[in-house]
Design a protein around this motif. Structure first.
Motif, PDB file in Angstrom:
ATOM      1  N   UNK A  72      23.518 -23.843 -20.394  1.00  0.00           N
ATOM      2  CA  UNK A  72      24.188 -24.607 -21.448  1.00  0.00           C
ATOM      3  C   UNK A  72      23.900 -26.096 -21.322  1.00  0.00           C
ATOM      4  N   UNK A  73      23.588 -26.558 -20.116  1.00  0.00           N
ATOM      5  CA  UNK A  73      23.296 -27.972 -19.882  1.00  0.00           C
ATOM      6  C   UNK A  73      21.881 -28.343 -20.319  1.00  0.00           C
ATOM      7  N   UNK A  74      21.080 -27.366 -20.688  1.00  0.00           N
ATOM      8  CA  UNK A  74      19.681 -27.606 -21.039  1.00  0.00           C
ATOM      9  C   UNK A  74      19.479 -27.621 -22.552  1.00  0.00           C
ATOM     10  N   UNK A  75      18.354 -28.176 -22.942  1.00  0.00           N
ATOM     11  CA  UNK A  75      17.970 -28.157 -24.343  1.00  0.00           C
ATOM     12  C   UNK A  75      17.420 -26.794 -24.740  1.00  0.00           C
ATOM     13  N   UNK A  76      17.317 -26.572 -26.034  1.00  0.00           N
ATOM     14  CA  UNK A  76      16.864 -25.278 -26.548  1.00  0.00           C
ATOM     15  C   UNK A  76      15.452 -24.941 -26.079  1.00  0.00           C
ATOM     16  N   UNK A  77      14.560 -25.920 -26.107  1.00  0.00           N
ATOM     17  CA  UNK A  77      13.171 -25.673 -25.689  1.00  0.00           C
ATOM     18  C   UNK A  77      13.098 -25.378 -24.201  1.00  0.00           C
ATOM     19  N   UNK A  78      13.888 -26.104 -23.404  1.00  0.00           N
ATOM     20  CA  UNK A  78      13.898 -25.857 -21.963  1.00  0.00           C
ATOM     21  C   UNK A  78      14.380 -24.441 -21.650  1.00  0.00           C
ATOM     22  N   UNK A  79      15.436 -24.022 -22.320  1.00  0.00           N
ATOM     23  CA  UNK A  79      15.970 -22.673 -22.110  1.00  0.00           C
ATOM     24  C   UNK A  79      14.934 -21.634 -22.516  1.00  0.00           C
ATOM     25  N   UNK A  80      14.278 -21.873 -23.642  1.00  0.00           N
ATOM     26  CA  UNK A  80      13.276 -20.929 -24.136  1.00  0.00           C
ATOM     27  C   UNK A  80      12.139 -20.771 -23.127  1.00  0.00           C
ATOM     28  N   UNK A  81      11.662 -21.883 -22.582  1.00  0.00           N
ATOM     29  CA  UNK A  81      10.573 -21.845 -21.607  1.00  0.00           C
ATOM     30  C   UNK A  81      11.015 -21.143 -20.321  1.00  0.00           C
ATOM     31  N   UNK A  82      12.220 -21.443 -19.840  1.00  0.00           N
ATOM     32  CA  UNK A  82      12.713 -20.778 -18.626  1.00  0.00           C
ATOM     33  C   UNK A  82      12.878 -19.273 -18.845  1.00  0.00           C
ATOM     34  N   UNK A  83      13.389 -18.891 -20.004  1.00  0.00           N
ATOM     35  CA  UNK A  83      13.570 -17.462 -20.294  1.00  0.00           C
ATOM     36  C   UNK A  83      12.221 -16.735 -20.298  1.00  0.00           C
ATOM     37  N   UNK A  84      11.224 -17.369 -20.883  1.00  0.00           N
ATOM     38  CA  UNK A  84       9.905 -16.736 -20.929  1.00  0.00           C
ATOM     39  C   UNK A  84       9.244 -16.716 -19.556  1.00  0.00           C
ATOM     40  N   UNK A  91       4.519 -26.901 -18.160  1.00  0.00           N
ATOM     41  CA  UNK A  91       4.867 -26.992 -16.741  1.00  0.00           C
ATOM     42  C   UNK A  91       5.861 -28.121 -16.496  1.00  0.00           C
ATOM     43  N   UNK A  92       5.660 -29.264 -17.151  1.00  0.00           N
ATOM     44  CA  UNK A  92       6.562 -30.408 -16.993  1.00  0.00           C
ATOM     45  C   UNK A  92       7.968 -30.097 -17.503  1.00  0.00           C
ATOM     46  N   UNK A  93       8.050 -29.426 -18.651  1.00  0.00           N
ATOM     47  CA  UNK A  93       9.351 -29.052 -19.209  1.00  0.00           C
ATOM     48  C   UNK A  93      10.059 -28.084 -18.271  1.00  0.00           C
ATOM     49  N   UNK A  94       9.319 -27.135 -17.736  1.00  0.00           N
ATOM     50  CA  UNK A  94       9.884 -26.180 -16.781  1.00  0.00           C
ATOM     51  C   UNK A  94      10.413 -26.909 -15.547  1.00  0.00           C
ATOM     52  N   UNK A 154      17.223 -30.326 -13.591  1.00  0.00           N
ATOM     53  CA  UNK A 154      18.577 -30.426 -14.155  1.00  0.00           C
ATOM     54  C   UNK A 154      19.483 -29.347 -13.571  1.00  0.00           C
ATOM     55  N   UNK A 155      18.946 -28.146 -13.438  1.00  0.00           N
ATOM     56  CA  UNK A 155      19.749 -27.045 -12.901  1.00  0.00           C
ATOM     57  C   UNK A 155      20.109 -27.260 -11.439  1.00  0.00           C
ATOM     58  N   UNK A 156      19.236 -27.907 -10.690  1.00  0.00           N
ATOM     59  CA  UNK A 156      19.509 -28.160  -9.273  1.00  0.00           C
ATOM     60  C   UNK A 156      20.704 -29.091  -9.093  1.00  0.00           C
TER      61      UNK A 156
END
Length: 122
Positions: free
Chosen positions: A63-75, A102-105, A111-113
Motif C-alpha cells: 500500500x505504501x508503493x505506487x501502482x507501477x512499483x506494485x505491478x513490477x514487484x508482482x510480476x 530494474x531501478x523501479x524494482x 521503500x519496503x525495507x
C-alpha cells in the motif's frame, strides 16, 4: 494376435492390485500409507493459514508503493499466484528500458525495507 510385446508388458505392469491408503503399514497398525505420503501443502491447514497471513501482510506492505512499483514487484516475484517474469519481459510489457524496470524494482524494495513489517519475511 498381432499385439506388440511392449503393449502386453505395459498391460501386465498396470494390472496390479490396488492398495488402500488406510491400510496399516506397520505390524502394530498405527501408521497408514496416507500418514506416510506427503500431500500438497495446500491441504495442510497450518500452511494454508500461514500462506493467507503472508498474502495479507504483503497486501498491507505494498500500500505504501505506487501502482507501477506494485505491478513490477508482482510480476518479477510472482506475487498473487502469477508466474515470475524477467526484467526483459516486464520491459517489453511496460515499454520501458530493462534498466528502468530494474531501478523501479530496487526503489520499491528500498521503500519496503523501511517498513517494520518486512522483518517478518526476512
Amino acid at each position: 494376435m498381432e499385439v506388440n510385446a511392449e503393449a502386453v508388458r505395459l498391460a501386465i505392469e498396470r494390472n496390479r492390485a490396488s492398495i488402500s491408503l488406510d491400510q496399516a503399514m506397520t505390524s502394530h497398525g498405527y501408521m497408514s500409507l496416507q500418514d506416510i505420503i506427503v500431500g500438497p501443502e495446500e491441504l495442510n491447514p497450518e500452511a494454508m493459514m500461514k500462506k493467507e497471513m503472508v498474502r495479507e501482510e504483503i497486501g498491507k506492505l505494498v500500500e505504501a508503493l505506487g501502482e507501477r512499483e506494485v505491478h513490477i514487484l508482482r510480476l518479477y516475484y510472482g506475487l498473487g499466484g502469477e508466474s515470475v517474469w524477467s526484467f526483459e519481459e516486464i520491459r517489453r510489457l511496460l515499454k520501458l528500458s530493462r534498466e528502468r524496470v530494474r531501478q523501479i524494482n530496487f526503489a520499491a524494495l528500498a521503500k519496503l525495507r523501511q517498513e517494520d513489517h518486512l522483518n517478518y519475511f526476512i
